[in-house]
Motif scaffolding. Structure first.
Motif, short mmCIF file in Angstrom:
data_model
loop_
_atom_site.label_atom_id
_atom_site.label_comp_id
_atom_site.label_asym_id
_atom_site.label_seq_id
_atom_site.Cartn_x
_atom_site.Cartn_y
_atom_site.Cartn_z
N ILE A 64 0.93 -1.29 0.08
CA ILE A 64 0.06 0.04 0.05
C ILE A 64 0.92 1.20 -0.08
N LEU A 65 1.77 1.31 0.78
CA LEU A 65 2.69 2.33 1.05
C LEU A 65 3.66 2.65 -0.13
N ASP A 66 4.10 1.69 -0.93
CA ASP A 66 4.81 1.95 -1.98
C ASP A 66 4.10 2.15 -3.43
N GLY A 67 2.94 1.55 -3.15
CA GLY A 67 1.97 1.91 -4.52
C GLY A 67 1.92 0.56 -5.38
N THR A 71 -0.45 -1.38 -8.88
CA THR A 71 -0.06 -1.74 -10.06
C THR A 71 0.21 -3.20 -10.39
N ASP A 72 0.06 -3.96 -9.05
CA ASP A 72 -0.10 -5.38 -9.35
C ASP A 72 -1.36 -5.56 -9.82
N ARG A 73 -2.43 -4.97 -9.34
CA ARG A 73 -3.49 -5.48 -9.65
C ARG A 73 -3.89 -5.12 -11.25
N ARG A 74 -3.19 -3.77 -11.75
CA ARG A 74 -3.44 -3.52 -13.11
C ARG A 74 -2.66 -4.65 -14.14
N ASN A 75 -1.52 -5.04 -13.77
CA ASN A 75 -0.58 -6.18 -14.24
C ASN A 75 -1.19 -7.40 -14.48
N GLN A 76 -2.49 -7.72 -13.73
CA GLN A 76 -3.13 -8.93 -14.05
C GLN A 76 -3.61 -9.27 -15.39
N TYR A 77 -3.97 -7.98 -16.15
CA TYR A 77 -4.60 -7.75 -17.11
C TYR A 77 -3.82 -7.32 -18.35
N ASN A 78 -4.16 -7.54 -19.67
CA ASN A 78 -3.47 -6.97 -20.91
C ASN A 78 -3.59 -5.61 -20.71
N HIS A 79 -4.94 -5.03 -20.66
CA HIS A 79 -4.83 -3.65 -20.58
C HIS A 79 -5.50 -2.99 -19.35
N LEU A 168 -20.48 11.29 -15.83
CA LEU A 168 -19.20 11.56 -14.90
C LEU A 168 -17.91 10.56 -15.65
N PHE A 169 -16.90 11.20 -16.29
CA PHE A 169 -15.79 10.58 -16.59
C PHE A 169 -14.74 10.85 -15.65
N ASN A 170 -14.09 9.96 -15.26
CA ASN A 170 -12.75 10.09 -14.28
C ASN A 170 -11.57 10.08 -15.21
N GLN A 171 -10.49 11.07 -15.12
CA GLN A 171 -9.67 10.83 -16.47
C GLN A 171 -8.09 11.05 -15.65
N ILE A 172 -7.10 11.00 -16.14
CA ILE A 172 -5.69 10.78 -15.95
C ILE A 172 -5.37 9.69 -14.88
N SER A 173 -5.93 9.71 -13.55
CA SER A 173 -5.64 8.34 -12.60
C SER A 173 -6.98 7.73 -12.59
N LYS A 174 -7.09 6.51 -12.85
CA LYS A 174 -8.26 5.88 -12.68
C LYS A 174 -8.11 4.44 -12.47
N SER A 175 -8.82 3.61 -12.10
CA SER A 175 -8.63 2.11 -11.75
C SER A 175 -8.66 1.37 -13.03
N GLU A 176 -9.73 1.51 -13.77
CA GLU A 176 -9.95 1.05 -15.27
C GLU A 176 -9.47 1.90 -16.22
#
Length: 376
Positions: A64-67, A71-79, A168-176
């Motif tokens: 959590i503290l190093d973030g 990134t681990d969760r995002r790396n589970q998927y191709n995109h 509403l669109f969330n841009q720049i930083s988003k989970s998906e």
């Protein structure tokens, strides 16, 4: 109007004079599953309060503290998960069949009472991430969808209580990463309908927004406000609209990049602006983009979130609403700057908490009625 008692963010730019007190709308959505943000914040509180943690909990704290937990969760998927087969939702296939580009669904965690989610039908091959990267036809269809929803639901269950539609669109930083919007039905005096919504006499905005706004040239179509910028896009060319969004996000990203360099001591502080970025920039900046159809106006609002204030550890508690309204400052130096305030979205906060016996039956009834109508 959205409220008979208050002026809201969405009335700005429509009324020349509005003497009603300004208020923001907060939605508390009680769910049957604890959100990861609450779980992580509970764990970080325990860690800094020197509670005994298991080996697995200590590993999670480090991530959590190093973030790396993100990134681990995002790396589970191709995109991203949204364009994978793991994307969970209830698609409104029949209602969406009349649209060429977009599909509507019932999400697992709506942003708003009876909130929907909208995403591209061809997201698996397109991987479009931002509004400004959409073709003009895709944006024009968004307007058609808002218009259709408004008319369809006004003629159905909600009647004239439905006064507008937000996407509403969330841009720049988003989970998906794949572009997706959160559809909010703007219901008249929703605070009186026992749906978990309350108006609060506050006007929240990021104190760094003024710095960002100064970089945008003034023009007649543009309204600069403390929250960000806003304009009536029904009279604009779509290409100009996309240029505004890109320019605004380029400025936000410039400050975000500089803030990271300042926090890592790659560059030196030169002014008060740098001081604020180094000390108070949030880990993941956001540009909230609202497409709003309301009071016969087509408005778009860009609302950045780039800095926040600290909450000392001893002022935090176990209240799930308060825990959800915190983010972790990975640039912390002590117990008093590990947590930062986080109301998201900034001008219309949506808080999702798990608490036994608090599931809102009024919300469930509304959702059942609206989703039944959309499924016809």
């Amino acid at each position: 109007m959205e409220s008979t008692k208050y002026q809201t963010f969405f009335d700005i730019g429509i009324d020349e004079i509005n003497d009603k007190p300004f208020s923001k709308l907060i939605y508390v959505n009680y769910t049957n599953k604890k959100k990861k943000r609450v779980i992580n914040n509970e764990l970080i509180r325990r860690y800094f309060n020197k509670d005994n943690l298991s080996k697995d909990e200590l590993i999670r704290v480090k991530k959590i503290l190093d973030g790396s937990i993100y990134t681990d969760r995002r790396n589970q998927y191709n995109h991203c998960k949204l364009c994978s087969d793991d994307f969970e939702r209830i698609p409104l296939t029949y209602y969406s069949s009349k649209y060429k580009y977009w599909e509507l669904c019932i999400p697992t965690f709506p942003y708003f009472p009876c909130g929907l989610m909208i995403y591209l039908k061809d997201r698996k091959k397109l991987h479009i991430e931002n509004v400004q990267d959409l073709s003009n036809d895709y944006i024009m269809e968004l307007v058609d969808i808002q218009d259709d929803l408004l008319n369809f639901l006004q003629n159905g269950f909600l009647g004239k209580d439905l006064v507008g539609v937000n996407i509403l669109f969330n841009q720049i930083s988003k989970s998906e990463l794949c572009i997706h919007g959160h559809v909010e039905l703007m219901i008249k005096d929703i605070d009186e309908k026992k749906l978990g919504c309350n108006y609060v006499l506050e006007r929240p905005y990021d104190r760094f927004t003024e710095n960002i706004n100064k970089k945008i040239p003034n023009c007649g179509a543009l309204l600069k406000i403390p929250e960000g910028i806003k304009f009536d896009y029904s009279s604009m060319k779509i290409d100009d609209l996309k240029l505004y969004i890109k320019s605004y996000e380029d400025i936000i990203n410039y400050y975000f990049t500089r803030g990271k360099k300042l926090q890592n001591s790659f560059v030196y502080i030169e002014n008060e602006e740098d001081m604020l970025l180094k000390s108070n920039m949030i880990p993941a900046v956001v540009n909230f983009i609202y497409f709003t159809m309301y009071r016969n106006k087509y408005m778009i609002s860009l609302v950045p979130s780039i800095t926040s204030e600290f909450i000392p550890l001893n002022e935090t508690n176990d209240n799930p609403i308060d825990l959800y309204s915190l983010i972790i400052n990975r640039n912390y130096s002590n117990r008093d700057n590990i947590f930062m305030k986080n109301f998201s979205p900034l001008v219309r906060p949506s808080i999702k908490v798990c608490e036994e016996g608090q599931i809102n039956e009024h919300v469930k009834t509304l959702e059942k009625n609206i989703f039944r109508e959309l499924g016809k």
